[in-house]
Design a protein around this motif. Structure first.
Motif, PDB file in Angstrom:
ATOM      1  N   LEU A 184       0.860  -1.180   0.000  1.00 50.39           N
ATOM      2  CA  LEU A 184       0.000   0.000   0.000  1.00 50.39           C
ATOM      3  C   LEU A 184       0.896   1.230   0.000  1.00 50.39           C
ATOM      4  O   LEU A 184       1.815   1.334   0.813  1.00 50.39           O
ATOM      5  CB  LEU A 184      -0.880  -0.017   1.256  1.00 50.39           C
ATOM      6  N   VAL A 185       0.640   2.155  -0.921  1.00 50.80           N
ATOM      7  CA  VAL A 185       1.406   3.410  -0.979  1.00 50.80           C
ATOM      8  C   VAL A 185       0.465   4.558  -0.644  1.00 50.80           C
ATOM      9  O   VAL A 185      -0.599   4.708  -1.261  1.00 50.80           O
ATOM     10  CB  VAL A 185       2.034   3.616  -2.373  1.00 50.80           C
ATOM     11  N   THR A 186       0.855   5.369   0.339  1.00 53.14           N
ATOM     12  CA  THR A 186       0.055   6.536   0.733  1.00 53.14           C
ATOM     13  C   THR A 186       0.870   7.807   0.517  1.00 53.14           C
ATOM     14  O   THR A 186       2.099   7.786   0.548  1.00 53.14           O
ATOM     15  CB  THR A 186      -0.364   6.461   2.208  1.00 53.14           C
ATOM     16  N   ASP A 187       0.157   8.940   0.299  1.00 51.81           N
ATOM     17  CA  ASP A 187       0.854  10.206   0.114  1.00 51.81           C
ATOM     18  C   ASP A 187       1.238  10.792   1.468  1.00 51.81           C
ATOM     19  O   ASP A 187       1.028  10.179   2.510  1.00 51.81           O
ATOM     20  CB  ASP A 187       0.001  11.177  -0.718  1.00 51.81           C
ATOM     21  N   ARG A 188       1.774  11.992   1.445  1.00 52.09           N
ATOM     22  CA  ARG A 188       2.271  12.587   2.686  1.00 52.09           C
ATOM     23  C   ARG A 188       1.162  12.874   3.689  1.00 52.09           C
ATOM     24  O   ARG A 188       1.417  13.023   4.880  1.00 52.09           O
ATOM     25  CB  ARG A 188       3.040  13.880   2.385  1.00 52.09           C
ATOM     26  N   ARG A 189      -0.083  12.936   3.209  1.00 52.55           N
ATOM     27  CA  ARG A 189      -1.214  13.151   4.112  1.00 52.55           C
ATOM     28  C   ARG A 189      -1.883  11.847   4.519  1.00 52.55           C
ATOM     29  O   ARG A 189      -2.935  11.845   5.148  1.00 52.55           O
ATOM     30  CB  ARG A 189      -2.245  14.080   3.448  1.00 52.55           C
ATOM     31  N   GLY A 190      -1.285  10.733   4.139  1.00 55.26           N
ATOM     32  CA  GLY A 190      -1.808   9.436   4.550  1.00 55.26           C
ATOM     33  C   GLY A 190      -2.922   8.905   3.671  1.00 55.26           C
ATOM     34  O   GLY A 190      -3.633   7.983   4.065  1.00 55.26           O
ATOM     35  N   ARG A 191      -3.094   9.443   2.454  1.00 59.19           N
ATOM     36  CA  ARG A 191      -4.165   8.996   1.569  1.00 59.19           C
ATOM     37  C   ARG A 191      -3.619   7.991   0.562  1.00 59.19           C
ATOM     38  O   ARG A 191      -2.496   8.114   0.076  1.00 59.19           O
ATOM     39  CB  ARG A 191      -4.786  10.186   0.829  1.00 59.19           C
ATOM     40  N   ILE A 192      -4.452   6.996   0.260  1.00 55.33           N
ATOM     41  CA  ILE A 192      -4.023   5.896  -0.597  1.00 55.33           C
ATOM     42  C   ILE A 192      -3.779   6.395  -2.026  1.00 55.33           C
ATOM     43  O   ILE A 192      -4.643   7.017  -2.641  1.00 55.33           O
ATOM     44  CB  ILE A 192      -5.073   4.766  -0.603  1.00 55.33           C
ATOM     45  N   GLU A 193      -2.573   6.100  -2.534  1.00 50.44           N
ATOM     46  CA  GLU A 193      -2.216   6.458  -3.909  1.00 50.44           C
ATOM     47  C   GLU A 193      -2.205   5.242  -4.825  1.00 50.44           C
ATOM     48  O   GLU A 193      -2.608   5.316  -5.982  1.00 50.44           O
ATOM     49  CB  GLU A 193      -0.812   7.079  -3.940  1.00 50.44           C
ATOM     50  N   TRP A 194      -1.733   4.102  -4.281  1.00 49.64           N
ATOM     51  CA  TRP A 194      -1.538   2.933  -5.138  1.00 49.64           C
ATOM     52  C   TRP A 194      -1.516   1.680  -4.276  1.00 49.64           C
ATOM     53  O   TRP A 194      -1.076   1.709  -3.121  1.00 49.64           O
ATOM     54  CB  TRP A 194      -0.216   3.074  -5.901  1.00 49.64           C
ATOM     55  N   ARG A 208       5.870  10.294   0.651  1.00 49.38           N
ATOM     56  CA  ARG A 208       4.887   9.217   0.677  1.00 49.38           C
ATOM     57  C   ARG A 208       5.402   8.112   1.584  1.00 49.38           C
ATOM     58  O   ARG A 208       6.554   8.128   2.032  1.00 49.38           O
ATOM     59  CB  ARG A 208       4.609   8.687  -0.727  1.00 49.38           C
ATOM     60  N   VAL A 209       4.541   7.135   1.855  1.00 45.02           N
ATOM     61  CA  VAL A 209       4.908   6.005   2.721  1.00 45.02           C
ATOM     62  C   VAL A 209       4.547   4.712   2.009  1.00 45.02           C
ATOM     63  O   VAL A 209       3.433   4.567   1.483  1.00 45.02           O
ATOM     64  CB  VAL A 209       4.165   6.070   4.078  1.00 45.02           C
TER      65      VAL A 209
END
Length: 621
Positions: A279-289, A370-371
């Protein structure tokens, strides 16, 4: 030659119409808020983006349309920037009229002398098809001022061109893009600022717009100094009195987004081949991929959850939200690898334990970009751990039971055996005395009966401690309680007892009926047996559900009570009695505790001498 002066009101009205058209034809949301966040104006693009008509939104606070986790995150920064007069672009998730989520990139500018916010928002996703717009109403001079302010404060580079391609107006962002002053741009032909490599494409878009067609493209802008910038270019025709009189061009710098998109593509190319859910999330913790393994494991496709936070889709009643918040805080502050265990809920409602490894991806300035989270299913390991804990509890309980049985054998069995041995010795001495022999035989009978009773009690308890073999069934606790109360009706009427029942509607258990019957019967008869002679017996039985547990049963009376300061550790021990005015063996409460623990539950007691006792049974979920 005398110059004709245009009245200020007409000039303002003309300006109102011109900038209103710019606003209504733009693919972006144009908004004006007061200092409290109440919407004063919004263009018709809101119908396509949010599903609401403008009149449904004006007069309402922006916070009404934010998802709840967003409200506190956005309100204070808005107030801080209002004081500082800063412009800032942030991303937030809003609620559409149809209930779906839409993520918007919002740029806000506080204008202190007007006391309002100007905001421009764009869908942070592929372009949204605009709905057909209604006819243009006449605008006042005040509205013209407002639309011009939107143009001036627009976060994108905005250019107003006449029908021949000459620039009539440019905002501050446009000057910044060209790195020129306004006076150096206005009245120049737009081709003066276009690199020869892009000239054909831009001319085609201009002539297409002049013919009445809006156009949008994502491309690379090459400055005259050969600097390359990723941009989003939108060209919109300007209509006036059913004629096209010019063109609006909006240019947004999307370099950062494109760079992140390219990085994500590289990352996804590698991650898609990994079998673990990623799971990849952006800097605000929202799912990107997410990768294919994530979709297979959870049942969620990327298009269903993109832009949402993992907590909005992967959590349930037993998820420890504090653990998730700790993970997010650690990865944000420490910017290093974080490992944690997490209970995940899938789309079909099933659950699984995951071992998560959260790796932060930083930009060139060291800021969180991102995380990447890699998950490993550890459900079997957790089950093994829980089984070990259960076996440890069983061993500890059995060891405690052995100690207790050792005490029983040394005291409760030793006494009747010693009595029998003494009587046998007396029998050997006085065998020639018939009367004395008869008395000894009677005493031997009593001692042997007592010994048999103790052995039977121990055998009963040992049987309860063995594995449960009786089939479990769904039990209506209220119906079973009523059956038991009917069976002891004579005792209740004899003691003039007042019985109160307060059961939650779904008071059901899946358990062993004989055990539940025995537990209820012992607790109810105990309340009758140890009632106070000074007052009418009040017996209350109620059920309730714990927040993160199963059904609880509470049995309360106003009887004699127990001195817990003295007897707290003896309440549930075998052969322990606290009142001796009535018959009893001290076996009932021990059996209740044994049966409840055999079912995986627990029991607690609260009592005050002279006031009464409350037993609370916590059944296993």
């Amino acid at each position: 030659m005398e110059q004709l002066l245009v009245p200020p009101a007409e000039e303002a009205l003309k300006e109102a119409v011109e900038f209103e058209r710019f606003s209504r034809l733009s693919p972006d949301l144009h908004c004006v808020f007061n200092g409290h966040g109440t919407l004063l104006h919004i263009n018709h693009t809101c119908t396509a983006v949010l599903g609401f008509a403008p009149q449904e939104l004006v007069g309402k606070s922006y916070a009404e349309f934010l998802f709840l986790p967003e409200v506190s995150a956005i309100t204070q920064p808005w107030k801080n920037r209002a004081r500082a007069g800063q412009q800032q672009t942030t991303t937030h998730t809003f609620r559409r009229k149809d209930g779906r989520a839409v993520t918007l990139a919002c740029t806000t500018q506080w204008v202190s002398d007007e006391g309002v916010w100007y905001a421009v928002a764009r869908v942070a996703a592929p372009a949204v098809a605009l709905a057909e717009l209604p006819p243009t109403p006449r605008k006042s001079a005040d509205d013209g001022h407002r639309y011009k302010s939107l143009f001036d404060h627009h976060p994108d580079a905005a250019f107003s061109l006449d029908i021949d391609g000459y620039i009539k107006a440019v905002n501050a962002a446009g000057c910044a893009l060209l790195q020129l002053q306004e006076a150096q741009v206005v009245q120049q032909h737009f081709t003066m600022f276009i690199h020869e490599k892009q000239l054909d494409q831009c001319l085609n878009m201009f002539w297409s717009s002049i013919s009445g067609k809006a156009a949008h493209v994502e491309t690379i802008f090459i400055s005259l100094k050969e600097l390359k910038v990723d941009i989003s270019l939108t060209v919109i025709p300007i209509h006036q009195n059913d004629q096209i009189v010019g063109v609006y061009a909006l240019v947004r710098n999307i370099s950062q987004a494109k760079r992140a998109e390219r990085e994500l593509q590289k990352l996804s190319a590698v991650a898609s081949k990994i079998k673990n859910p990623i799971l990849v999330t952006d800097r605000r913790g929202r799912i990107e991929w997410v990768n294919a393994a994530f979709t297979t494991d959870t049942g969620y496709r990327l298009d269903e959850i993109k832009g949402l936070k993992p907590t909005q889709v992967l959590t349930g009643p037993d998820t420890r939200m504090d653990a998730y918040r700790d993970m997010a805080e650690k990865v944000t502050k420490n910017k290093g690898l974080v490992r944690e265990e997490f209970l995940k809920y899938n789309k079909d409602g099933s659950v699984a334990w995951l071992h998560l490894e959260l790796t932060p991806i930083l930009d060139e300035k060291g800021n969180l970009n991102r995380v990447v989270t890699i998950a490993t299913d550890i459900t079997d390991i957790k089950k093994s751990q829980q089984e070990r804990i259960r076996l440890t509890d069983v061993l500890l309980r059995q060891n405690k039971d052995l100690q207790q049985f050792g005490y029983i054998v040394s005291h409760n069995l030793r006494a009747p055996v010693a009595n029998i041995m003494g009587l046998v010795d007396l029998l050997a001495v006085h065998r020639q005395e018939p009367a004395f022999v008869d008395k000894i035989i009677d005493n031997l009978k009593g001692a042997s009966h007592h010994l048999d009773s103790v052995i039977r009690d121990l055998n009963h308890i040992l049987t309860l401690r063995s594995d449960l073999v009786e089939t479990k069934e769904k039990i209506n606790l209220q119906e079973l309680t009523n059956d038991i109360l009917n069976s002891v009706r004579q005792q209740l009427e004899g003691s003039k007892a007042l019985v109160e029942l307060d059961f939650v509607p779904e008071s059901y258990l899946t358990s062993v009926r004989s055990y539940i019957t025995s537990i209820l019967q012992n607790l109810i008869t105990n309340a009758i047996k140890y009632r106070s002679p000074e007052r009418q017996l009040k017996l209350s039985l109620r059920t309730y559900y714990q927040k993160k547990g199963g059904l609880c049963l509470e049995v309360q009376d106003n009887g004699l009570g127990i001195n817990l300061h003295k007897e707290k550790n003896n309440v549930f021990k075998l052969y322990k009695r606290f009142h001796f005015h009535t018959e009893g063996k001290g076996l009932g409460l021990h059996l209740v505790k044994t049966q409840i623990e055999a079912l995986g539950g627990k029991i607690s007691v609260n009592s005050t001498v002279g006031e009464g006792t409350t037993f609370t049974v916590h059944f296993k979920k």
